[in-house]
Design an enzyme around this catalytic site. Structure first.
Site, PDB file in Angstrom:
ATOM      1  N   LYS A 107       0.877  -1.187   0.000  1.00 57.19           N
ATOM      2  CA  LYS A 107       0.000   0.000   0.000  1.00 57.19           C
ATOM      3  C   LYS A 107       0.904   1.224   0.000  1.00 57.19           C
ATOM      4  O   LYS A 107       1.769   1.352   0.870  1.00 57.19           O
ATOM      5  CB  LYS A 107      -0.927   0.031   1.206  1.00 57.19           C
ATOM      6  CG  LYS A 107      -1.803   1.314   1.197  1.00 57.19           C
ATOM      7  CD  LYS A 107      -2.934   1.262   2.193  1.00 57.19           C
ATOM      8  CE  LYS A 107      -2.509   1.684   3.555  1.00 57.19           C
ATOM      9  NZ  LYS A 107      -3.648   1.849   4.484  1.00 57.19           N
ATOM     10  N   ARG A 119     -10.396  -1.965   7.172  1.00 53.90           N
ATOM     11  CA  ARG A 119      -9.449  -2.928   7.762  1.00 53.90           C
ATOM     12  C   ARG A 119      -9.002  -2.478   9.154  1.00 53.90           C
ATOM     13  O   ARG A 119      -8.697  -3.285  10.026  1.00 53.90           O
ATOM     14  CB  ARG A 119      -8.293  -3.254   6.829  1.00 53.90           C
ATOM     15  CG  ARG A 119      -7.320  -2.136   6.436  1.00 53.90           C
ATOM     16  CD  ARG A 119      -6.358  -1.809   7.547  1.00 53.90           C
ATOM     17  NE  ARG A 119      -5.029  -1.441   7.100  1.00 53.90           N
ATOM     18  CZ  ARG A 119      -4.258  -0.570   7.741  1.00 53.90           C
ATOM     19  NH1 ARG A 119      -4.701   0.076   8.811  1.00 53.90           N
ATOM     20  NH2 ARG A 119      -3.046  -0.334   7.303  1.00 53.90           N
ATOM     21  N   SER A 136      -5.202  11.658  16.311  1.00 53.90           N
ATOM     22  CA  SER A 136      -3.843  11.885  15.808  1.00 53.90           C
ATOM     23  C   SER A 136      -3.028  12.649  16.847  1.00 53.90           C
ATOM     24  O   SER A 136      -2.174  13.457  16.513  1.00 53.90           O
ATOM     25  CB  SER A 136      -3.906  12.654  14.492  1.00 53.90           C
ATOM     26  OG  SER A 136      -4.722  13.806  14.650  1.00 53.90           O
ATOM     27  N   GLY A 162      -5.093   4.967  17.081  1.00 51.50           N
ATOM     28  CA  GLY A 162      -4.655   6.203  16.407  1.00 51.50           C
ATOM     29  C   GLY A 162      -3.150   6.322  16.225  1.00 51.50           C
ATOM     30  O   GLY A 162      -2.685   6.971  15.304  1.00 51.50           O
ATOM     31  N   THR A 163      -2.382   5.702  17.128  1.00 53.08           N
ATOM     32  CA  THR A 163      -0.922   5.877  17.089  1.00 53.08           C
ATOM     33  C   THR A 163      -0.303   4.913  16.098  1.00 53.08           C
ATOM     34  O   THR A 163      -0.216   3.712  16.355  1.00 53.08           O
ATOM     35  CB  THR A 163      -0.327   5.693  18.500  1.00 53.08           C
ATOM     36  OG1 THR A 163      -0.871   6.715  19.345  1.00 53.08           O
ATOM     37  CG2 THR A 163       1.182   5.817  18.479  1.00 53.08           C
ATOM     38  N   ASP A 164       0.119   5.456  14.951  1.00 54.95           N
ATOM     39  CA  ASP A 164       0.691   4.631  13.888  1.00 54.95           C
ATOM     40  C   ASP A 164       1.989   5.223  13.364  1.00 54.95           C
ATOM     41  O   ASP A 164       2.444   4.883  12.284  1.00 54.95           O
ATOM     42  CB  ASP A 164      -0.331   4.457  12.752  1.00 54.95           C
ATOM     43  CG  ASP A 164      -0.796   5.799  12.200  1.00 54.95           C
ATOM     44  OD1 ASP A 164      -0.387   6.857  12.728  1.00 54.95           O
ATOM     45  OD2 ASP A 164      -1.576   5.807  11.233  1.00 54.95           O
ATOM     46  N   LYS A 214       3.573   9.874  17.992  1.00 58.29           N
ATOM     47  CA  LYS A 214       2.164  10.015  18.376  1.00 58.29           C
ATOM     48  C   LYS A 214       1.930   9.277  19.695  1.00 58.29           C
ATOM     49  O   LYS A 214       2.630   8.307  20.014  1.00 58.29           O
ATOM     50  CB  LYS A 214       1.243   9.412  17.317  1.00 58.29           C
ATOM     51  CG  LYS A 214       1.098  10.249  16.050  1.00 58.29           C
ATOM     52  CD  LYS A 214       0.010   9.632  15.173  1.00 58.29           C
ATOM     53  CE  LYS A 214      -0.037  10.234  13.793  1.00 58.29           C
ATOM     54  NZ  LYS A 214      -0.953   9.515  12.909  1.00 58.29           N
TER      55      LYS A 214
HETATM   56  P1  NAD Z   1      -8.954  12.855  11.360  1.00 52.53           P
HETATM   57  O1  NAD Z   1      -7.987  13.919  10.944  1.00 52.53           O
HETATM   58  O2  NAD Z   1     -10.222  12.696  10.624  1.00 52.53           O
HETATM   59  O3  NAD Z   1      -9.304  13.032  12.916  1.00 52.53           O
HETATM   60  C1  NAD Z   1      -8.298  13.336  13.843  1.00 52.53           C
HETATM   61  C2  NAD Z   1      -8.803  13.105  15.248  1.00 52.53           C
HETATM   62  O4  NAD Z   1      -7.748  13.401  16.184  1.00 52.53           O
HETATM   63  C3  NAD Z   1      -9.969  13.999  15.624  1.00 52.53           C
HETATM   64  O5  NAD Z   1     -10.770  13.313  16.575  1.00 52.53           O
HETATM   65  C4  NAD Z   1      -9.266  15.193  16.269  1.00 52.53           C
HETATM   66  O6  NAD Z   1     -10.111  15.919  17.127  1.00 52.53           O
HETATM   67  C5  NAD Z   1      -8.194  14.464  17.037  1.00 52.53           C
HETATM   68  N1  NAD Z   1      -7.023  15.278  17.378  1.00 52.53           N
HETATM   69  C6  NAD Z   1      -6.327  16.080  16.546  1.00 52.53           C
HETATM   70  N2  NAD Z   1      -5.304  16.642  17.223  1.00 52.53           N
HETATM   71  C7  NAD Z   1      -5.379  16.183  18.497  1.00 52.53           C
HETATM   72  C8  NAD Z   1      -4.599  16.405  19.669  1.00 52.53           C
HETATM   73  N3  NAD Z   1      -3.556  17.242  19.669  1.00 52.53           N
HETATM   74  N4  NAD Z   1      -4.955  15.769  20.823  1.00 52.53           N
HETATM   75  C9  NAD Z   1      -6.035  14.907  20.830  1.00 52.53           C
HETATM   76  N5  NAD Z   1      -6.802  14.672  19.745  1.00 52.53           N
HETATM   77  C10 NAD Z   1      -6.466  15.308  18.599  1.00 52.53           C
HETATM   78  O7  NAD Z   1      -8.085  11.517  11.346  1.00 52.53           O
HETATM   79  P2  NAD Z   1      -8.591  10.008  11.180  1.00 52.53           P
HETATM   80  O8  NAD Z   1      -8.562   9.641   9.740  1.00 52.53           O
HETATM   81  O9  NAD Z   1      -9.837   9.804  11.962  1.00 52.53           O
HETATM   82  O10 NAD Z   1      -7.367   9.222  11.856  1.00 52.53           O
HETATM   83  C11 NAD Z   1      -7.184   9.279  13.261  1.00 52.53           C
HETATM   84  C12 NAD Z   1      -5.848   8.653  13.599  1.00 52.53           C
HETATM   85  O11 NAD Z   1      -5.855   7.263  13.236  1.00 52.53           O
HETATM   86  C13 NAD Z   1      -4.646   9.263  12.858  1.00 52.53           C
HETATM   87  O12 NAD Z   1      -3.565   9.363  13.762  1.00 52.53           O
HETATM   88  C14 NAD Z   1      -4.339   8.234  11.773  1.00 52.53           C
HETATM   89  O13 NAD Z   1      -2.992   8.286  11.367  1.00 52.53           O
HETATM   90  C15 NAD Z   1      -4.662   6.964  12.537  1.00 52.53           C
HETATM   91  N6  NAD Z   1      -4.915   5.786  11.708  1.00 52.53           N
HETATM   92  C16 NAD Z   1      -4.459   4.593  12.175  1.00 52.53           C
HETATM   93  C17 NAD Z   1      -4.674   3.447  11.448  1.00 52.53           C
HETATM   94  C18 NAD Z   1      -4.191   2.131  11.988  1.00 52.53           C
HETATM   95  O14 NAD Z   1      -4.199   1.129  11.248  1.00 52.53           O
HETATM   96  N7  NAD Z   1      -3.826   2.030  13.241  1.00 52.53           N
HETATM   97  C19 NAD Z   1      -5.363   3.510  10.225  1.00 52.53           C
HETATM   98  C20 NAD Z   1      -5.868   4.741   9.795  1.00 52.53           C
HETATM   99  C21 NAD Z   1      -5.644   5.886  10.544  1.00 52.53           C
END
Ligand code: NAD
Length: 319
Positions: free
Chosen positions: A66, A109, A197, A218-220, A224
């Protein structure tokens, strides 16, 4: 090769398909039949991130990558900031077999991995779901969690409270009462999904009750953090892949400050194949560190390609 565009994915791959595909992938990883290649992630400047997640699944006959990242200037151009595409290859010949839009597949996924962890590690009597985060992924996470336990209520916190009503609308669609709460009220939750994020911990040990299952999604990326390191260290930690958990996942901080031994982290696949019992007591805090592995992407992309072939959808090209 077959091109399956983003617009077709919703009609080809369901959340149930993603759950089954990711479960099979985690099990294949645990049996040593599938492995992820090291993640490449580069900062391109001006906030742009680009990287590759890839792997080989011998039992599933899948090889691929990917490619994608985050491009903050996209919104102004009318396209979404997160962009990704999955490329599949024939593992016997290296010939490209498919190019598949990766946006919805990533959400499906990721939510599937979280739901598998809840299915296997949360208490059966879990009734209150806590959501930390309300961005693009959060709705998929909420829907997937609701499929694996009989939740009676959703409580949610987000740094930006204006984003919560959208999540509340999804809870309403699922017939679940929804309440925006301060983080301190997460003690009422039996399962908590974190999907932000955030660069620093929001959820602290004092916000959690004994017996809670946490799906930290969220932590990837290095740097983070969603959860206090002492809470991670005190939990029974499970993950998709240990190498990613300790380097780019939620466990990176507890491992770095030596409060968590990397050797104590269990791949979720070990639970799926019966090598590890999972939750041992009702009061144990279990934590799934979902970092997102390339093999998850290949697994759901392969479902999309199979369905597209069956229905004569997509575009065939010679390369
Ligand atoms: P998004 O930009 O749509 O949403 C971001 C979220 O984080 C919102 O809820 C926002 O309010 C919050 N946020 C932003 N800054 C913040 C801070 N300083 N403190 C606390 N919260 C904060 O993003 P998304 O597409 O919903 O993705 C969320 C997270 O998940 C990202 O970090 C993304 O990289 C991660 N992610 C992980 C996987 C995985 O496989 N683990 C897959 C996809 C996305």
């Amino acid at each position: 090769m077959l091109i399956v565009p983003e617009a077709l994915i919703a009609s080809l791959v369901s959340p149930e398909d993603a759950f089954a595909a990711v479960e099979a992938t985690f099990a294949a990883m645990a049996r040593g039949e599938a492995y992820n290649f090291p993640v490449v992630r580069e900062a391109l400047g001006e906030g742009r991130q680009y990287g590759f997640k890839s792997g080989l699944d011998r039992s599933g006959h899948m090889l691929g990558v990917k490619a994608g990242g985050y491009f903050p200037g996209n919104a102004a151009k009318g396209i979404i900031n997160h962009q990704s595409t999955v490329f599949l290859f024939d593992p016997d010949t290296g010939r490209p077999t498919a190019m598949v839009g990766g946006g919805l597949l990533t959400a499906l996924r990721t939510a599937a991995a979280s739901a598998i962890s809840i299915d296997r590690l949360a208490r059966q009597d879990a009734r209150v779901l806590g959501m930390v985060g309300a961005g693009h992924q959060a709705g998929f996470q909420l829907r997937a969690a609701a499929r694996v336990r009989r939740f009676e209520k959703v409580i949610a916190w987000n740094l930006h409270p204006d984003m919560l009503p959208k999540l509340g609308a999804i809870a309403a669609e699922l017939g679940l009462p929804f309440e925006a709460v301060p983080l301190e009220r997460m003690v009422e939750a039996d399962v908590i999904v974190t999907i932000t994020s955030s660069p620093a911990a929001s959820l602290m040990a004092a916000h959690i009750s004994p017996g809670t299952h946490l799906a930290c999604m969220g932590t990837d990326t290095k740097g983070k953090q969603e959860v206090e390191a002492t809470l991670v260290a005190a939990a029974s930690v499970f993950t998709d892949e240990v190498a990613q958990s300790v380097s780019i996942g939620e466990a990176q901080h507890a491992v770095a400050d030596a409060s968590l031994d990397a050797a104590s982290i269990t791949p979720l696949g070990d639970v799926l194949i019966g090598r590890h019992p999972g939750r041992r007591t009702a009061s144990e805090i279990t934590l799934f560190d979902g970092t997102g592995v390339g093999l998850q992407d290949l697994a759901v992309a392969a479902v999309a390609v199979q369905r597209a072939h069956e229905r004569s959808l997509g575009t065939r090209v010679e390369v």
